[in-house]
Design an enzyme around this catalytic site. Structure first.
Site, PDB file in Angstrom:
ATOM      1  N   GLU A 140       0.965  -1.269  -0.216  1.00 53.81           N
ATOM      2  CA  GLU A 140      -0.006   0.207   0.010  1.00 53.81           C
ATOM      3  C   GLU A 140       0.547   1.415  -0.011  1.00 53.81           C
ATOM      4  O   GLU A 140       0.221   2.119  -0.082  1.00 53.81           O
ATOM      5  CB  GLU A 140      -1.130  -0.023   1.213  1.00 53.81           C
ATOM      6  N   GLY A 246      -6.065 -10.601   7.871  1.00 51.16           N
ATOM      7  CA  GLY A 246      -4.423 -10.803   7.368  1.00 51.16           C
ATOM      8  C   GLY A 246      -3.847 -10.257   7.710  1.00 51.16           C
ATOM      9  O   GLY A 246      -2.464 -10.650   7.925  1.00 51.16           O
ATOM     10  N   ASP A 247      -4.299  -9.121   8.550  1.00 49.79           N
ATOM     11  CA  ASP A 247      -2.680  -8.103   9.233  1.00 49.79           C
ATOM     12  C   ASP A 247      -2.868  -8.517  10.587  1.00 49.79           C
ATOM     13  O   ASP A 247      -1.529  -8.394  10.477  1.00 49.79           O
ATOM     14  CB  ASP A 247      -3.319  -6.836   8.811  1.00 49.79           C
ATOM     15  N   SER A 277      -9.810 -11.777  15.749  1.00 51.01           N
ATOM     16  CA  SER A 277     -10.140 -10.624  15.361  1.00 51.01           C
ATOM     17  C   SER A 277     -11.229 -10.587  14.235  1.00 51.01           C
ATOM     18  O   SER A 277     -11.982  -9.956  14.646  1.00 51.01           O
ATOM     19  CB  SER A 277      -9.538 -10.084  14.537  1.00 51.01           C
TER      20      SER A 277
HETATM   21  O1  RIB Z   1      -6.355  -5.584   5.525  1.00 50.07           O
HETATM   22  C1  RIB Z   1      -7.065  -4.301   5.943  1.00 50.07           C
HETATM   23  C2  RIB Z   1      -6.910  -2.687   5.846  1.00 50.07           C
HETATM   24  O2  RIB Z   1      -6.988  -2.463   4.499  1.00 50.07           O
HETATM   25  C3  RIB Z   1      -7.772  -1.856   6.033  1.00 50.07           C
HETATM   26  O3  RIB Z   1      -7.487  -1.523   7.376  1.00 50.07           O
HETATM   27  C4  RIB Z   1      -7.720  -0.433   5.376  1.00 50.07           C
HETATM   28  O4  RIB Z   1      -7.217   0.940   5.459  1.00 50.07           O
HETATM   29  C5  RIB Z   1      -6.687  -1.009   3.917  1.00 50.07           C
HETATM   30  O5  RIB Z   1      -5.166  -0.508   4.523  1.00 50.07           O
END
Ligand code: RIB
Length: 292
Positions: A140, A246-247, A277
């Protein structure tokens, strides 16, 4: 405290609309509820590691608006070091997100300041932090920044972890600087150009330098070990919102490694945290003890 983790990546303000079903093209629908929260894949991964007690630093670029200070406060509350955050004279990143009644999402990211992050400053930050053991990135922020940061990190014996989200084709020379590549099933298809199958995961893995984990949502994850595929299941849970799961996985995985867990132990812990989550709404607000 474990070894130092440095996450480079995006910070966004997430704007959630919860709906029963997604609107069709040209259709107007009445939604159920709205909420905002702290997000961005980089920020989420750093916050997850911070919540778990990692020694974690964020390198991210925030804008010149009211979102920036509250984002910094949120990092601090979640024990993420903010000393190396960059600023740009543009808007902070935002992400309008729709979530349906099954917890599935559709996300649009407007990068704003995330596109202004400076690679040289990021590398200088990693040097100043000293003794960084892990660098974690996602897609990103501009890939030319990731290229430089991952090249520096790999050349300096820092273990590198890359989450190719949003999915995009990656150059071989970039992957040569990635120790652990963690796509989800859709991202796997984009980066490999192959349909998701056990055979294709092994085939792709044999062609790249990186160790490979493919996350599978509610089905868990695959790890490639030597020439074998190891499957990790996930518990069956009631899903409220899959955003940021996923994060949570990536942030927990690197936390596990930093605490000297094996890759397999780290994956099991990561699936546990990601599964937890999805049972709560929001992104960072769904990471158990987050104070958002
Ligand atoms: O992976 C989820 C995230 O994707 C969100 O928090 C949004 O901001 C995008 O970055």
């Amino acid at each position: 405290m474990g070894k130092k983790i440095c996450v480079i990546g995006s910070s966004n303000i997430d704007q959630f609309s919860y709906v029963n079903k997604f609107p069709q093209e040209g259709e107007t629908i009445i939604g159920e509820s709205f909420k905002t929260g702290f997000g961005g894949k980089g920020a989420n991964q750093a916050v997850m590691a911070g919540i778990l007690g990692s020694d974690v630093y964020i390198i991210s670029c925030l804008g010149n608006d009211i979102f920036a200070e509250s984002t910094i406060d949120n990092f601090k509350k979640n024990k993420v070091n903010t000393e190396y955050i960059q600023r740009a004279d543009v808007s902070s990143g935002v992400a309008p997100i729709w979530v349906d009644s099954g917890g599935e999402n559709k996300i649009v990211v407007i990068p704003g300041a995330n596109n202004e992050i400076n690679a040289e400053d990021a590398i200088n930050s990693i040097k100043k932090i000293e003794n960084v053991s892990y660098v974690v990135g996602q897609a990103e922020i501009p890939m030319k920044v990731n290229d430089k940061v991952f090249h520096y990190s790999k050349s300096n014996n820092i273990l590198t972890i890359f989450n190719p989200a949003p999915g995009m084709e990656l150059e071989d020379k970039f992957l040569d600087n990635v120790d652990w590549l963690i796509p989800n099933e859709y991202e796997f298809e984009i980066i490999s150009g192959l349909k998701l199958s056990e055979e294709n995961i092994l085939d792709f893995s044999s062609k790249i330098y990186s160790n490979l984990i493919v996350t599978l949502g509610k089905r868990g994850a695959f790890l490639v070990e030597d020439t074998n595929l190891i499957e990790f299941g996930a518990p069956t849970v009631e899903v409220a919102d899959t955003t940021g799961a996923g994060d949570a996985f990536v942030g927990t995985f690197v936390h596990g490694l930093s605490e000297n867990l094996t890759a397999k132990e780290s994956i099991k812990l990561a699936i546990e945290k990601a599964s937890s989550s999805v049972q709560r709404k929001g992104t960072q607000s769904s990471y158990s003890s987050s104070s958002e």
